[in-house]
Design a protein around this motif. Structure first.
Motif, mmCIF file in Angstrom:
data_model
loop_
_atom_site.group_PDB
_atom_site.id
_atom_site.type_symbol
_atom_site.label_atom_id
_atom_site.label_comp_id
_atom_site.label_asym_id
_atom_site.label_seq_id
_atom_site.Cartn_x
_atom_site.Cartn_y
_atom_site.Cartn_z
ATOM 1 N N ILE A 170 0.763 -1.384 -0.013
ATOM 2 C CA ILE A 170 0.030 -0.017 -0.082
ATOM 3 C C ILE A 170 0.965 1.266 0.013
ATOM 4 O O ILE A 170 0.599 2.036 -0.726
ATOM 5 N N TYR A 171 1.758 1.322 0.619
ATOM 6 C CA TYR A 171 2.974 2.552 0.732
ATOM 7 C C TYR A 171 3.477 2.791 -0.489
ATOM 8 O O TYR A 171 3.446 3.918 -0.700
ATOM 9 N N PHE A 172 3.886 1.702 -1.157
ATOM 10 C CA PHE A 172 4.734 1.910 -2.434
ATOM 11 C C PHE A 172 3.755 1.499 -3.475
ATOM 12 O O PHE A 172 4.398 1.145 -4.657
ATOM 13 N N ARG A 173 2.531 1.711 -3.325
ATOM 14 C CA ARG A 173 1.477 1.273 -4.314
ATOM 15 C C ARG A 173 1.996 1.844 -5.797
ATOM 16 O O ARG A 173 1.692 1.161 -7.015
ATOM 17 N N LYS A 174 2.233 3.111 -5.777
ATOM 18 C CA LYS A 174 2.528 3.870 -7.137
ATOM 19 C C LYS A 174 3.705 3.229 -7.727
ATOM 20 O O LYS A 174 3.804 2.965 -8.948
ATOM 21 N N ASP A 175 4.768 3.230 -6.833
ATOM 22 C CA ASP A 175 6.177 2.642 -7.628
ATOM 23 C C ASP A 175 5.716 1.095 -8.057
ATOM 24 O O ASP A 175 6.333 0.776 -9.114
ATOM 25 N N ILE A 176 5.174 0.321 -7.167
ATOM 26 C CA ILE A 176 4.744 -1.149 -7.513
ATOM 27 C C ILE A 176 3.937 -1.299 -8.740
ATOM 28 O O ILE A 176 4.297 -2.048 -9.559
ATOM 29 N N GLY A 177 3.063 -0.302 -8.645
ATOM 30 C CA GLY A 177 1.974 -0.490 -10.020
ATOM 31 C C GLY A 177 2.842 -0.107 -11.318
ATOM 32 O O GLY A 177 2.658 -0.767 -12.236
ATOM 33 N N ARG A 178 3.789 0.947 -11.224
ATOM 34 C CA ARG A 178 4.676 1.245 -12.473
ATOM 35 C C ARG A 178 5.628 -0.037 -12.797
ATOM 36 O O ARG A 178 5.519 -0.310 -13.958
ATOM 37 N N ILE A 179 6.173 -0.705 -11.887
ATOM 38 C CA ILE A 179 7.228 -1.341 -11.981
ATOM 39 C C ILE A 179 6.366 -2.585 -12.540
ATOM 40 O O ILE A 179 6.868 -3.256 -13.677
ATOM 41 N N VAL A 180 5.220 -3.263 -12.263
ATOM 42 C CA VAL A 180 4.404 -4.425 -12.666
ATOM 43 C C VAL A 180 3.967 -3.941 -14.100
ATOM 44 O O VAL A 180 4.084 -4.936 -14.928
ATOM 45 N N LEU A 181 3.375 -2.902 -14.453
ATOM 46 C CA LEU A 181 2.929 -2.542 -15.655
ATOM 47 C C LEU A 181 4.061 -2.522 -16.568
ATOM 48 O O LEU A 181 3.869 -3.211 -17.726
ATOM 49 N N ALA A 182 5.169 -2.071 -16.360
ATOM 50 C CA ALA A 182 6.356 -1.735 -17.200
ATOM 51 C C ALA A 182 6.816 -3.204 -17.431
ATOM 52 O O ALA A 182 7.112 -3.607 -18.659
ATOM 53 N N TRP A 183 6.862 -3.915 -16.376
ATOM 54 C CA TRP A 183 7.457 -5.389 -16.516
ATOM 55 C C TRP A 183 6.740 -6.194 -17.421
ATOM 56 O O TRP A 183 7.144 -6.899 -18.381
ATOM 57 N N CYS A 184 5.477 -6.222 -17.506
ATOM 58 C CA CYS A 184 4.479 -6.743 -18.288
ATOM 59 C C CYS A 184 4.656 -6.636 -19.636
ATOM 60 O O CYS A 184 4.677 -7.349 -20.545
ATOM 61 N N ARG A 185 4.510 -5.007 -19.858
ATOM 62 C CA ARG A 185 4.895 -4.725 -21.045
ATOM 63 C C ARG A 185 6.039 -5.055 -21.777
ATOM 64 O O ARG A 185 6.096 -5.481 -22.943
ATOM 65 N N SER A 186 7.156 -5.319 -21.180
ATOM 66 C CA SER A 186 8.562 -5.574 -21.554
ATOM 67 C C SER A 186 8.559 -7.184 -21.902
ATOM 68 O O SER A 186 9.337 -7.549 -22.634
ATOM 69 N N LEU A 187 7.564 -7.849 -21.479
ATOM 70 C CA LEU A 187 7.532 -9.237 -21.858
ATOM 71 C C LEU A 187 7.370 -9.544 -23.463
ATOM 72 O O LEU A 187 7.615 -10.274 -24.045
ATOM 73 N N TYR A 188 6.437 -8.363 -24.137
ATOM 74 C CA TYR A 188 6.147 -8.485 -25.506
ATOM 75 C C TYR A 188 6.371 -7.259 -26.350
ATOM 76 O O TYR A 188 6.116 -7.245 -27.478
ATOM 77 N N LYS A 189 6.860 -6.508 -25.719
ATOM 78 C CA LYS A 189 7.521 -5.127 -26.448
ATOM 79 C C LYS A 189 8.911 -4.855 -26.123
ATOM 80 O O LYS A 189 9.248 -4.506 -24.995
ATOM 81 N N LYS A 190 9.795 -4.980 -27.191
ATOM 82 C CA LYS A 190 11.209 -4.819 -26.781
ATOM 83 C C LYS A 190 11.658 -3.485 -26.498
ATOM 84 O O LYS A 190 12.426 -3.208 -25.694
ATOM 85 N N GLU A 191 10.987 -2.493 -26.815
ATOM 86 C CA GLU A 191 11.235 -1.166 -26.673
ATOM 87 C C GLU A 191 10.980 -0.758 -25.006
ATOM 88 O O GLU A 191 11.735 0.206 -24.497
ATOM 89 N N TRP A 192 10.181 -1.725 -24.290
ATOM 90 C CA TRP A 192 10.084 -1.434 -22.923
ATOM 91 C C TRP A 192 11.179 -1.951 -22.078
ATOM 92 O O TRP A 192 11.265 -1.841 -20.993
ATOM 93 N N ARG A 193 11.977 -2.871 -22.853
ATOM 94 C CA ARG A 193 12.949 -3.508 -22.177
ATOM 95 C C ARG A 193 14.225 -2.652 -21.548
ATOM 96 O O ARG A 193 14.706 -2.891 -20.474
ATOM 97 N N ARG A 194 14.156 -1.319 -21.911
ATOM 98 C CA ARG A 194 14.983 -0.616 -21.540
ATOM 99 C C ARG A 194 14.553 0.352 -20.361
ATOM 100 O O ARG A 194 15.387 1.325 -19.743
ATOM 101 N N ASP A 195 13.308 0.330 -20.388
ATOM 102 C CA ASP A 195 12.553 1.006 -19.301
ATOM 103 C C ASP A 195 12.982 0.775 -17.793
ATOM 104 O O ASP A 195 13.162 -0.207 -17.620
#
Length: 291
Positions: free
Chosen positions: A57-82
């Motif tokens: 809950i405290y780091f929800r914004k950080d965790i949300g960004r990380i999980v979303l970016a990580w999931c996108r990086s699985l199928y979008k190469k351009e996200w792998r450098r994020d």
């Protein structure tokens, strides 16, 4: 376990989980000094889920960004450098050591490692190491009269090698008295990271390990029936509420303050335990449960 015991142990878990003083040691010692049975590794793991929910809950914004970016990086190469996508992979890499050692050393964690002499030794030794790392970080951050201030690393500098070292440090906390946050933050300070970056990654890194441990113990507890569910759930809720308040305070504290009060506390507590055991006042196996 009574409701009063669960209240006290839940408070202890919440107060000490995120401070570099070892929550598992304090749960063990609280039971020993109070004449209660050892709450056990299962109780510790399940109540830690409450404190990790506080992290979520405290780091929800950080965790949300990380999980979303990580999931996108699985199928979008351009996200792998994020940076956030990379952080997701680094949390996974850093979680490997404690996962492997936690399963391998399960019997030792629930048995010999809970000896109060080991706990006291770890409190003192790791306390000294934390003190050395803290002084080194303070010297770099303030600089000297005749040299420039050294710029310490932030999370943007984290790489796979450092993430794995962070993970190895976290794994040391399988021994009561070490402290998960204390070990990982100290490892980060030795690697040149600033206090806030080391603490933030430490808290994020703990999420997979603690939730996995809690769910594993939960499965065992449901099959074995050796957990008093009412008081355990109550203690978990208390740990969550207390832990959230401690995170908010600790993140502000480390930005300007030294770890030395925690260092002196650890050393003093370790010495007291050793003296009490040597004097025969406290058994090294005090409050150990039969199961």
């Amino acid at each position: 376990m009574s409701w009063f015991e669960s209240l006290i142990l839940g408070l202890v878990q919440g107060l000490t989980e995120f401070l570099p003083v070892s929550s598992s040691a304090h749960l063990r010692l609280t039971a020993a000094f109070s004449g209660w049975e050892d709450p056990g590794a299962a109780f510790t793991a399940i109540t830690q889920v409450g404190t990790e929910v506080a992290v979520l809950i405290y780091f929800r914004k950080d965790i949300g960004r990380i999980v979303l970016a990580w999931c996108r990086s699985l199928y979008k190469k351009e996200w792998r450098r994020d940076h956030d996508a990379q952080m997701g992979w680094l949390v996974i890499v850093g979680s490997i050591p404690i996962g492997v050692l936690g399963v391998t050393l399960k019997d030792q964690i629930e048995g010999p490692f809970r000896d109060l002499r080991i706990t006291a030794t770890m409190l003192i030794v790791v306390g000294i190491i934390i003190g050395i790392a803290d002084r080194m970080a303070a010297r770099d951050e303030t600089g000297g009269r005749h040299r420039a201030q050294k710029q310490r690393k932030g999370l943007q500098d984290l790489n796979a090698k450092d993430g794995l070292i962070f993970g190895l440090c976290q794994a040391c906390a399988l021994i009561p008295g070490v402290s998960r946050s204390g070990a990982t933050i100290t490892g980060g300070l030795f690697m040149g990271y600033n206090r806030e970056a080391a603490a933030r990654y430490s808290f994020l890194l703990a999420i997979p390990a603690v939730l996995a441990s809690g769910l594993y113990e939960l499965k065992d507890a449901m099959e074995g029936g050796h957990v008093t569910w009412g008081p355990t759930i109550f203690a978990t809720v208390v740990a969550f509420a207390t832990g959230y308040a401690v995170i908010a305070w600790f993140m502000k504290y480390i930005s300007t303050k030294s770890f030395m009060p925690f260092v002196w506390y650890r050393i003093a507590l370790g010495i007291v335990i050793i003296l009490l055991v040597m004097a025969g006042v406290l058994s090294p196996h005090a409050a150990e449960s039969a199961g």
